[in-house]
Design a protein around this motif. Sequence first.
Motif, PDB file in Angstrom:
ATOM      1  N   ILE A  97       0.854  -1.186   0.000  1.00 52.23           N
ATOM      2  CA  ILE A  97       0.000   0.000   0.000  1.00 52.23           C
ATOM      3  C   ILE A  97       0.887   1.231   0.000  1.00 52.23           C
ATOM      4  N   LYS A  98       0.656   2.143  -0.945  1.00 53.32           N
ATOM      5  CA  LYS A  98       1.478   3.338  -1.076  1.00 53.32           C
ATOM      6  C   LYS A  98       0.595   4.594  -1.035  1.00 53.32           C
ATOM      7  N   ILE A  99       1.231   5.714  -0.709  1.00 53.95           N
ATOM      8  CA  ILE A  99       0.542   7.000  -0.799  1.00 53.95           C
ATOM      9  C   ILE A  99       0.667   7.496  -2.239  1.00 53.95           C
ATOM     10  N   ASN A 100      -0.443   7.911  -2.818  1.00 52.94           N
ATOM     11  CA  ASN A 100      -0.457   8.362  -4.208  1.00 52.94           C
ATOM     12  C   ASN A 100       0.492   9.550  -4.395  1.00 52.94           C
ATOM     13  N   PRO A 101       1.367   9.492  -5.375  1.00 49.96           N
ATOM     14  CA  PRO A 101       2.347  10.581  -5.572  1.00 49.96           C
ATOM     15  C   PRO A 101       1.745  11.869  -6.121  1.00 49.96           C
ATOM     16  N   ASP A 102       0.427  11.905  -6.358  1.00 45.86           N
ATOM     17  CA  ASP A 102      -0.176  13.109  -6.953  1.00 45.86           C
ATOM     18  C   ASP A 102      -0.418  14.229  -5.944  1.00 45.86           C
ATOM     19  N   GLY A 103      -0.033  13.988  -4.669  1.00 45.71           N
ATOM     20  CA  GLY A 103      -0.169  15.035  -3.657  1.00 45.71           C
ATOM     21  C   GLY A 103      -1.517  15.078  -2.959  1.00 45.71           C
ATOM     22  N   THR A 104      -2.436  14.199  -3.328  1.00 43.72           N
ATOM     23  CA  THR A 104      -3.764  14.200  -2.712  1.00 43.72           C
ATOM     24  C   THR A 104      -3.771  13.500  -1.359  1.00 43.72           C
ATOM     25  N   GLY A 105      -2.727  12.695  -1.081  1.00 38.30           N
ATOM     26  CA  GLY A 105      -2.699  11.950   0.169  1.00 38.30           C
ATOM     27  C   GLY A 105      -3.491  10.658   0.121  1.00 38.30           C
ATOM     28  N   GLN A 106      -4.099  10.373  -1.041  1.00 39.65           N
ATOM     29  CA  GLN A 106      -4.874   9.151  -1.193  1.00 39.65           C
ATOM     30  C   GLN A 106      -3.951   7.935  -1.317  1.00 39.65           C
ATOM     31  N   LEU A 107      -4.472   6.778  -0.898  1.00 35.66           N
ATOM     32  CA  LEU A 107      -3.699   5.553  -0.984  1.00 35.66           C
ATOM     33  C   LEU A 107      -3.968   4.836  -2.304  1.00 35.66           C
ATOM     34  N   HIS A 108      -2.989   4.051  -2.759  1.00 36.38           N
ATOM     35  CA  HIS A 108      -3.205   3.183  -3.899  1.00 36.38           C
ATOM     36  C   HIS A 108      -2.333   1.945  -3.724  1.00 36.38           C
ATOM     37  N   VAL A 109      -2.630   0.918  -4.500  1.00 39.77           N
ATOM     38  CA  VAL A 109      -1.896  -0.349  -4.420  1.00 39.77           C
ATOM     39  C   VAL A 109      -1.285  -0.608  -5.791  1.00 39.77           C
ATOM     40  N   PRO A 110      -0.003  -0.266  -5.975  1.00 38.08           N
ATOM     41  CA  PRO A 110       0.638  -0.480  -7.282  1.00 38.08           C
ATOM     42  C   PRO A 110       0.599  -1.956  -7.694  1.00 38.08           C
ATOM     43  N   GLY A 111       0.227  -2.197  -8.936  1.00 38.07           N
ATOM     44  CA  GLY A 111       0.200  -3.559  -9.466  1.00 38.07           C
ATOM     45  C   GLY A 111      -1.086  -4.318  -9.217  1.00 38.07           C
ATOM     46  N   LEU A 112      -2.008  -3.729  -8.466  1.00 35.43           N
ATOM     47  CA  LEU A 112      -3.265  -4.413  -8.185  1.00 35.43           C
ATOM     48  C   LEU A 112      -4.094  -4.560  -9.465  1.00 35.43           C
ATOM     49  N   ARG A 113      -4.584  -5.771  -9.699  1.00 34.51           N
ATOM     50  CA  ARG A 113      -5.401  -6.014 -10.891  1.00 34.51           C
ATOM     51  C   ARG A 113      -6.817  -5.493 -10.665  1.00 34.51           C
ATOM     52  N   VAL A 114      -7.220  -4.554 -11.487  1.00 32.93           N
ATOM     53  CA  VAL A 114      -8.556  -3.964 -11.416  1.00 32.93           C
ATOM     54  C   VAL A 114      -9.299  -4.324 -12.702  1.00 32.93           C
ATOM     55  N   THR A 115     -10.472  -4.911 -12.558  1.00 30.31           N
ATOM     56  CA  THR A 115     -11.241  -5.396 -13.703  1.00 30.31           C
ATOM     57  C   THR A 115     -12.509  -4.571 -13.877  1.00 30.31           C
ATOM     58  N   GLU A 116     -12.714  -4.044 -15.079  1.00 30.43           N
ATOM     59  CA  GLU A 116     -13.985  -3.368 -15.364  1.00 30.43           C
ATOM     60  C   GLU A 116     -15.029  -4.430 -15.679  1.00 30.43           C
ATOM     61  N   VAL A 117     -16.163  -4.354 -15.023  1.00 28.89           N
ATOM     62  CA  VAL A 117     -17.227  -5.335 -15.227  1.00 28.89           C
ATOM     63  C   VAL A 117     -18.443  -4.645 -15.831  1.00 28.89           C
ATOM     64  N   LYS A 118     -19.071  -5.360 -16.776  1.00 25.39           N
ATOM     65  CA  LYS A 118     -20.175  -4.774 -17.528  1.00 25.39           C
ATOM     66  C   LYS A 118     -21.544  -5.204 -17.012  1.00 25.39           C
ATOM     67  N   GLY A 119     -21.581  -6.269 -16.206  1.00 26.22           N
ATOM     68  CA  GLY A 119     -22.881  -6.747 -15.738  1.00 26.22           C
ATOM     69  C   GLY A 119     -22.711  -7.803 -14.667  1.00 26.22           C
ATOM     70  N   PHE A 120     -23.830  -8.259 -14.121  1.00 19.49           N
ATOM     71  CA  PHE A 120     -23.804  -9.180 -12.991  1.00 19.49           C
ATOM     72  C   PHE A 120     -23.184 -10.521 -13.355  1.00 19.49           C
ATOM     73  N   GLN A 121     -23.445 -11.055 -14.534  1.00 22.07           N
ATOM     74  CA  GLN A 121     -22.893 -12.345 -14.917  1.00 22.07           C
ATOM     75  C   GLN A 121     -21.366 -12.293 -15.002  1.00 22.07           C
ATOM     76  N   HIS A 122     -20.850 -11.179 -15.485  1.00 28.06           N
ATOM     77  CA  HIS A 122     -19.401 -11.005 -15.546  1.00 28.06           C
ATOM     78  C   HIS A 122     -18.798 -11.005 -14.146  1.00 28.06           C
ATOM     79  N   ILE A 123     -19.437 -10.311 -13.237  1.00 33.52           N
ATOM     80  CA  ILE A 123     -18.865 -10.192 -11.893  1.00 33.52           C
ATOM     81  C   ILE A 123     -18.942 -11.514 -11.131  1.00 33.52           C
ATOM     82  N   LYS A 124     -19.897 -12.378 -11.494  1.00 29.12           N
ATOM     83  CA  LYS A 124     -19.957 -13.702 -10.855  1.00 29.12           C
ATOM     84  C   LYS A 124     -18.698 -14.508 -11.150  1.00 29.12           C
ATOM     85  N   LYS A 125     -18.149 -14.362 -12.351  1.00 24.85           N
ATOM     86  CA  LYS A 125     -16.912 -15.049 -12.705  1.00 24.85           C
ATOM     87  C   LYS A 125     -15.739 -14.492 -11.911  1.00 24.85           C
TER      88      LYS A 125
END
Length: 286
Positions: A97-125
């Motif tokens: 867990i890292k502090i975002n370098p953009d100066g906002t102080g928000q946290l982020h997790v470098p390398g974390l896989r984030v998946t865009e999902v289009k519907g409920f059936q996709h998210i079930k997988k």
Amino acid sequence: MSAEIMVFQEIGPLVTSCIDGYHVCIFAYGQTGSGKTYTMEGSVENPGINQRALKHLFNEIEERKDMWSYTVNVSSVEIYNELLRDLLSKDGEKLDIKINPDGTGQLHVPGLRVTEVKGFQHIKKVLAKARRNRITFGTKMNQHSSRSHALLCITVHGTDLANGSKTTGKLNLVDLAGSERVWKSGAEGERLKEAQNINRSLLALGDVIQALRGNQTHIPFRNSRLTYLLQDSLGKGNKTAMVVQVSALETNVGETLCSLKFAQKVCRVELGPAARKIESGAAQCD
């Protein structure tokens, strides 16, 4: 009406809040073997909070499609022995867990896989993949004990089609590892190390709740990976619900009392008005 439906009736409005641009945490807490994972995941015939919440989310998005456009991104991690593992990567990649370098102080997790999902059936997988990758072992208290905290993190970006305003909401669905008395669970070796780390992080969560309850200026989010990762959704201005699981067995009365005392502390926390996250940076209170 089943107990599962009754529980979700309490949680449904929080899911809607996420779509509206609020940060939300929903926890399942309790001793090992009390049914937390079943409450969150359920079964094919009787889905748990995770599937019910996400189905509700996509139903709401469908109803608003003429007024709002939404993008839904999902990630899933577990915290095992204070290590952060990506449950959607092939090998359960370990992250930090890292502090975002953009100066906002928000946290982020470098390398974390984030998946865009289009519907409920996709998210079930996506849910099925995360469930397969989670670490479980047997103890005397539970044949398939979850030895980690599992977090399903949903981020919803919304755009008002009429005026172009944008919102960002987060929904964190957290299946906490079970609290346990080491002597009772028979934990030894690696299982003992796991139990100690689980209890330590749950204690850190309790400290955060105590600090929030006392309106303290310093909230010890950084004392564990769990609270550090959730700090932007757990503190003031956000919405939190906790489902506390207890065992019906008389032999577990000690653990049940501890869980109920923890629930009592949680109930006394007042986070104040929830703040809506909008692109302009203004905060609208409900």
